[in-house]
Write a protein that holds these residues in place. Structure first.
Motif, PDB file in Angstrom:
ATOM      1  N   VAL A   1       0.837  -1.209   0.000  1.00 39.08           N
ATOM      2  CA  VAL A   1       0.000   0.000   0.000  1.00 39.08           C
ATOM      3  C   VAL A   1       0.865   1.249   0.000  1.00 39.08           C
ATOM      4  N   ALA A   2       1.984   1.230   0.734  1.00 41.18           N
ATOM      5  CA  ALA A   2       2.874   2.397   0.749  1.00 41.18           C
ATOM      6  C   ALA A   2       3.485   2.639  -0.623  1.00 41.18           C
ATOM      7  N   ALA A   3       3.830   1.556  -1.337  1.00 39.00           N
ATOM      8  CA  ALA A   3       4.373   1.734  -2.685  1.00 39.00           C
ATOM      9  C   ALA A   3       3.346   2.356  -3.619  1.00 39.00           C
ATOM     10  N   LEU A   4       2.071   2.053  -3.408  1.00 37.95           N
ATOM     11  CA  LEU A   4       1.015   2.615  -4.246  1.00 37.95           C
ATOM     12  C   LEU A   4       0.403   3.876  -3.659  1.00 37.95           C
ATOM     13  N   SER A   5       0.969   4.381  -2.551  1.00 32.38           N
ATOM     14  CA  SER A   5       0.368   5.541  -1.884  1.00 32.38           C
ATOM     15  C   SER A   5       0.270   6.776  -2.768  1.00 32.38           C
ATOM     16  N   PRO A   6       1.259   7.112  -3.641  1.00 30.41           N
ATOM     17  CA  PRO A   6       1.048   8.277  -4.511  1.00 30.41           C
ATOM     18  C   PRO A   6      -0.169   8.140  -5.415  1.00 30.41           C
ATOM     19  N   LEU A   7      -0.532   6.906  -5.751  1.00 32.85           N
ATOM     20  CA  LEU A   7      -1.711   6.685  -6.573  1.00 32.85           C
ATOM     21  C   LEU A   7      -2.993   6.761  -5.756  1.00 32.85           C
ATOM     22  N   LEU A   8      -2.901   6.484  -4.464  1.00 38.32           N
ATOM     23  CA  LEU A   8      -4.090   6.459  -3.604  1.00 38.32           C
ATOM     24  C   LEU A   8      -4.347   7.775  -2.897  1.00 38.32           C
ATOM     25  N   VAL A   9      -3.328   8.635  -2.825  1.00 36.03           N
ATOM     26  CA  VAL A   9      -3.456   9.862  -2.028  1.00 36.03           C
ATOM     27  C   VAL A   9      -4.593  10.725  -2.532  1.00 36.03           C
ATOM     28  N   ARG A  10      -4.648  10.994  -3.834  1.00 31.71           N
ATOM     29  CA  ARG A  10      -5.679  11.884  -4.362  1.00 31.71           C
ATOM     30  C   ARG A  10      -7.072  11.324  -4.149  1.00 31.71           C
ATOM     31  N   HIS A  11      -7.221   9.996  -4.240  1.00 34.98           N
ATOM     32  CA  HIS A  11      -8.542   9.397  -4.032  1.00 34.98           C
ATOM     33  C   HIS A  11      -8.981   9.533  -2.577  1.00 34.98           C
ATOM     34  N   VAL A  12      -8.044   9.371  -1.646  1.00 27.76           N
ATOM     35  CA  VAL A  12      -8.400   9.520  -0.233  1.00 27.76           C
ATOM     36  C   VAL A  12      -8.701  10.978   0.089  1.00 27.76           C
ATOM     37  N   ILE A  13      -7.900  11.900  -0.458  1.00 29.71           N
ATOM     38  CA  ILE A  13      -8.140  13.323  -0.197  1.00 29.71           C
ATOM     39  C   ILE A  13      -9.484  13.745  -0.772  1.00 29.71           C
ATOM     40  N   ALA A  14      -9.849  13.175  -1.918  1.00 27.42           N
ATOM     41  CA  ALA A  14     -11.138  13.540  -2.514  1.00 27.42           C
ATOM     42  C   ALA A  14     -12.305  13.189  -1.614  1.00 27.42           C
ATOM     43  N   ALA A  15     -12.120  12.234  -0.726  1.00 25.84           N
ATOM     44  CA  ALA A  15     -13.203  11.863   0.182  1.00 25.84           C
ATOM     45  C   ALA A  15     -13.446  12.905   1.257  1.00 25.84           C
ATOM     46  N   PHE A  16     -12.536  13.865   1.415  1.00 22.66           N
ATOM     47  CA  PHE A  16     -12.682  14.880   2.452  1.00 22.66           C
ATOM     48  C   PHE A  16     -13.294  16.173   1.910  1.00 22.66           C
ATOM     49  N   ARG A  17     -13.874  16.138   0.730  1.00 27.09           N
ATOM     50  CA  ARG A  17     -14.576  17.309   0.224  1.00 27.09           C
ATOM     51  C   ARG A  17     -15.855  17.536   1.017  1.00 27.09           C
ATOM     52  N   ARG A  18     -16.227  18.822   1.097  1.00 21.43           N
ATOM     53  CA  ARG A  18     -17.464  19.147   1.803  1.00 21.43           C
ATOM     54  C   ARG A  18     -18.667  18.730   0.973  1.00 21.43           C
ATOM     55  N   PRO A  19     -19.734  18.305   1.625  1.00 23.38           N
ATOM     56  CA  PRO A  19     -20.949  18.002   0.879  1.00 23.38           C
ATOM     57  C   PRO A  19     -21.464  19.223   0.129  1.00 23.38           C
ATOM     58  N   ALA A  20     -22.233  18.989  -0.923  1.00 23.18           N
ATOM     59  CA  ALA A  20     -22.706  20.081  -1.768  1.00 23.18           C
ATOM     60  C   ALA A  20     -23.613  21.047  -1.013  1.00 23.18           C
ATOM     61  N   PHE A  21     -24.394  20.545  -0.061  1.00 23.94           N
ATOM     62  CA  PHE A  21     -25.319  21.437   0.638  1.00 23.94           C
ATOM     63  C   PHE A  21     -24.592  22.392   1.576  1.00 23.94           C
ATOM     64  N   LEU A  22     -23.317  22.039   1.924  1.00 23.30           N
ATOM     65  CA  LEU A  22     -22.540  22.976   2.721  1.00 23.30           C
ATOM     66  C   LEU A  22     -21.813  23.993   1.857  1.00 23.30           C
ATOM     67  N   VAL A  23     -21.600  23.665   0.589  1.00 24.28           N
ATOM     68  CA  VAL A  23     -20.924  24.603  -0.298  1.00 24.28           C
ATOM     69  C   VAL A  23     -21.856  25.729  -0.704  1.00 24.28           C
ATOM     70  N   ARG A  24     -23.139  25.401  -0.968  1.00 24.54           N
ATOM     71  CA  ARG A  24     -24.096  26.437  -1.368  1.00 24.54           C
ATOM     72  C   ARG A  24     -24.415  27.342  -0.194  1.00 24.54           C
ATOM     73  N   ARG A  25     -24.575  28.625  -0.472  1.00 24.58           N
ATOM     74  CA  ARG A  25     -24.898  29.592   0.575  1.00 24.58           C
ATOM     75  C   ARG A  25     -26.379  29.516   0.888  1.00 24.58           C
ATOM     76  N   PRO A  26     -26.777  29.515   2.139  1.00 24.58           N
ATOM     77  CA  PRO A  26     -28.205  29.448   2.469  1.00 24.58           C
ATOM     78  C   PRO A  26     -28.977  30.613   1.853  1.00 24.58           C
ATOM     79  N   ALA A  27     -30.255  30.361   1.557  1.00 29.56           N
ATOM     80  CA  ALA A  27     -31.081  31.370   0.882  1.00 29.56           C
ATOM     81  C   ALA A  27     -31.276  32.618   1.731  1.00 29.56           C
ATOM     82  N   PHE A  28     -31.369  32.459   3.065  1.00 28.48           N
ATOM     83  CA  PHE A  28     -31.635  33.634   3.892  1.00 28.48           C
ATOM     84  C   PHE A  28     -30.425  34.539   4.019  1.00 28.48           C
ATOM     85  N   LEU A  29     -29.247  34.067   3.557  1.00 29.45           N
ATOM     86  CA  LEU A  29     -28.068  34.917   3.547  1.00 29.45           C
ATOM     87  C   LEU A  29     -27.733  35.418   2.146  1.00 29.45           C
TER      88      LEU A  29
END
Length: 763
Positions: free
Chosen positions: A358-386
């Motif tokens: 797994v460590a040898a393949l870590s450069p290939l896995l890093v971006r996929h793991v980091i992509a899992a830490f994106r914020r959900p879409a409903f948190l990216v959009r600004r609430p309507a009352f603001l």
């Protein structure tokens, strides 16, 4: 030129130097400990200290086995050594007065009428002649051999076996982590110096010169680190020996200080450690040197800041082979011999293979793991009352102010910094993988070692609890036979062993067994995992075996040697599941007459008084406990010595990983200076830059923890499947607390080193 390069980049090689030095020190210390345990000092006899000659009964069994076309003889120690024959005792009395020896609290006699050994003051030649004429197979012991009949001898031998196992495991883990950390350090050094190597190639340096330059640097670092590690090993060896004695792993007399003459036979651990350290440094830098030699001038000069080409074909193949090999070995062991998964050597080595893959393949896995830490879409959009400004705020005049920087003007500056850190971690794959890989190894080692030991211990405890149907249990070294107790079913048993030829008569195996006085009462007080037959049909001409035996069909006859060496042909009355290894064989008490009674299981009938039954059981001379108390004492899940030894190994891995993380973070600080200055020009405050660096470090450590957790779950999942195949309680115990502590410590080290390294660029 090599020395000038080392002086200019000493901070980059500091991690590799310390890692190799620590590994060499531990290998030297464990080697000295192994030498001391193998060649333990001769101790004076205690029981027969005043007798120059000792005669002891036969204590070994010799059986012929097949080894190819030839026949060899294999010797095993009997479970119940023979007492000295009465006729031989009469002959020995003619040679001189007999000494029964000093008594010891732990000493038990195998026969109440004849001693197991006697001492006498007579010529050894005449004693040997008398013993040979008797034909009883008795032993004549003189000198230091008289200690063989001391009660502490066998206990010390078992303790030394535990010392050998621990030191061997520690040395193996030290070598593995040293190679891993050194290889990671040199690989990252090559990645940071690609432009430098490209300029050297443009100036006329050949590929071989670049490779030899990097290997010469590794040789210099390895030689200096190995010498320092050997010096540290001379100090660490006595400390390690005292720690093993304090932890009750080694016997109280264990020491590595052999005095002035001891160094003559302990020189080899230092030789082994020095050359191992040198080999580790060269092996760790070999792949990096080959990669450095392949750098072309054009590739280095046109290289962008974004990492590209981080996974060459060779690394992909090596990582895939290691990962497939680790998973394939796990599956093969699970299919062919699932009991091997329960052994320490298996769940220590298999995580190493999986972690390396797994460590040898870590450069290939890093971006996929980091992509899992994106914020959900409903948190990216600004609430309507603001989305719109309130009317009452629109009427208020806004005071003119100096236009802030883009980073400070954003209403969610913290989220912006977090996104920036995530983008930097995903873009700088080499740097993120260099931080994540050592964390991966530490988390996987902690999870697999402690988790496997705890899982096996929990399975044993659950299995013992499921087997126990008694409410009261009496234990002791030599109990008296209990009489009939009203209102209770009493089952007395003794510990013994049987010997059987397995693998088509090519091996003689010893199987632990219990000698049962009343099979019907024993079946009532136990819930044995019977898969065929009936335990209640056990008699003097039969035996109960488990599925691990080569012959395990009910009604089939098997040739065995009983615990006292007698040969018997017994019919299989019942077959038990294999389980975790505690489902041994069962024979009747008549087939083990010399076995001292050591356990009594009692099941209360309806209306029986537990206090009265317990009072009657105390006449046996043993300790009366409830089943719950006995299970808690005998099956704690993980023994204290095992837990302490594993914690020592994890402390070693944690120290290695902390060194690697600090070295990597300090090495990247000068390279990141232009990037951090660009953020400063965009208006980021020094504190914000430090927050970005800290967030990147935390994210890289988190990536390593996630990958390490994946390796842990694979290893523990295979172990749980193995338990299920053995018909044992299948479950998984994940050491979340230890893994969390490791991740927390490594996160603090990574953040501290990263922030310290970027102080000047962020100012």
């Amino acid at each position: 030129m090599v020395l000038a390069s080392l002086r200019a980049r000493w901070a980059g090689f500091l991690g590799a130097f310390v890692a190799v030095a620590l590994g060499v020190a531990l290998i030297a210390a464990t080697g000295v400990g192994l030498a001391a345990s193998v060649r333990a000092p001769e101790r004076e006899p205690v029981r027969f200290a005043d007798s120059p000659v000792v005669v002891a009964g036969r204590d070994t069994l010799t059986v012929p086995v097949r080894r190819g076309p030839e026949t060899r003889h294999v010797t095993k120690r009997l479970a119940h050594p023979h007492p000295v024959d009465n006729e031989l005792l009469r002959e020995l009395r003619r040679l001189g007065p007999l000494d029964p020896g000093r008594t010891h609290p732990a000493q038990t006699r195998t026969d109440r009428t004849a001693p197991d050994a006697v001492g006498l003051d007579a010529p050894a030649a005449r004693v040997r002649a008398a013993v040979a004429a008797s034909g009883t197979g008795a032993r004549v012991l003189t000198g230091a051999d008289r200690r063989r009949v001391d009660p502490e001898t066998e206990r010390d031998a078992r303790a030394l076996v535990a010392v050998n196992a621990f030191l061997g495991t520690a040395g193996g883990v030290a070598a593995f982590v040293s190679v891993f950390v050194t290889a990671s350090t040199f690989a990252f050094v090559v990645a940071l110096r690609r432009r430098e190597f490209g300029l050297l190639r443009a100036a006329g340096a050949s590929r071989g010169q670049v490779r030899r330059w990097l290997l010469a640097e590794a040789l210099a670092v390895g030689a200096a680190a190995s010498a320092a590690g050997c010096a540290g090993g001379t100090w660490a060896a006595p400390v390690l020996a005292r720690a093993l004695v304090d932890a009750e792993v080694a016997p109280p007399w264990f020491t590595v200080d052999g005095g002035p003459s001891g160094f003559a036979w302990t020189w080899w651990p230092y030789q082994l450690a020095f050359w191992t350290g040198l080999l580790v440094a060269l092996a760790g830098s070999w792949s990096a040197a080959r990669r450095a030699g392949r750098v072309s001038p054009v590739e280095a000069l046109r290289e962008a800041s974004l990492d590209t080409g981080v996974m060459p074909l060779g690394r992909r193949v090596v990582g895939a082979v290691l990962l497939a090999g680790g998973v394939g070995l796990l599956a093969w062991t699970l299919w062919t011999e699932p009991s091997e998964l329960l052994k320490r050597k298996t769940y220590t080595t298999q995580p190493m293979i999986l972690s390396t893959g797994v460590a040898a393949l870590s450069p290939l896995l890093v971006r996929h793991v980091i992509a899992a830490f994106r914020r959900p879409a409903f948190l990216v959009r600004r609430p309507a009352f603001l989305a719109r400004r309130p009317a009452f705020l629109a009427r208020r005049p806004v005071a003119p102010a100096r236009r802030p920087s883009p980073l400070k003007r954003h209403p969610a500056a913290a989220l912006t910094l977090a996104r920036l850190a995530r983008a930097n971690a995903a873009g700088s794959v080499r740097r993120t993988a260099a931080v994540a890989a050592p964390v991966l190894v530490t988390v996987a080692t902690a999870g697999c070692l402690l988790g496997s030991a705890a899982t096996v211990g929990a399975a044993k405890a659950t299995e013992a609890r499921d087997r126990t149907a008694a409410q009261l249990i009496v234990t002791g070294d030599d109990l008296r036979q209990p009489g009939r107790i009203p209102g209770a079913t009493v089952a007395a048993s003794a510990s013994t062993a049987v010997f059987v030829r397995e693998d088509d008569d090519t091996a003689l195996l010893r199987a632990e067994a219990r000698a049962v006085a009343d099979p019907a009462a024993f079946a009532a007080t136990h819930r044995l995992p019977v898969v065929a037959g009936d335990v209640r049909r056990l008699d003097d001409r039969s035996i109960v075996v488990n599925e691990e035996w080569q012959r395990h069909r009910v009604g089939e006859h098997v040739d065995v040697w009983l615990g006292d060496g007698r040969r018997a042909r017994l019919r299989i009355a019942a077959v038990l599941a294999r389980g975790t290894g505690d489902n041994g064989a069962y024979v009747t008490a008549r087939n083990a007459p010399a076995a001292p009674l050591d356990r009594v299981d009692v099941r209360l009938r309806d209306g029986a008084d537990p206090a009265a039954v317990a009072a009657a059981l105390r006449t046996t001379g043993g300790q009366v406990r409830t089943a719950g108390e006995w299970l808690a004492a005998e099956y704690p899940g993980m023994k204290h010595q095992t837990r302490l030894g594993l914690h020592m190994l994890l402390a070693l891995c944690l120290a290695y990983t902390a060194i690697s993380l600090a070295s990597t973070q300090l090495m990247t600080a000068p390279v990141r200076a232009p990037e951090l200055r660009s953020l400063r020009l965009l208006g980021a405050a020094p504190g914000q830059i430090r927050l970005v660096v800290a967030a990147e470090a935390v994210l890289a450590v988190t990536v390593g923890a996630v990958l390490g957790l994946a390796v842990t779950l694979v290893g523990l999942g295979g172990l749980s499947a193995g338990l299920a195949r053995l018909s044992a309680p299948a479950g998984v115990v994940v050491p979340w607390d230890v893994m969390g502590v490791c991740v927390g410590v490594l996160a603090v080290v990574a953040v501290g080193a990263g922030v310290t390294g970027c102080r000047r660029p962020a100012a």
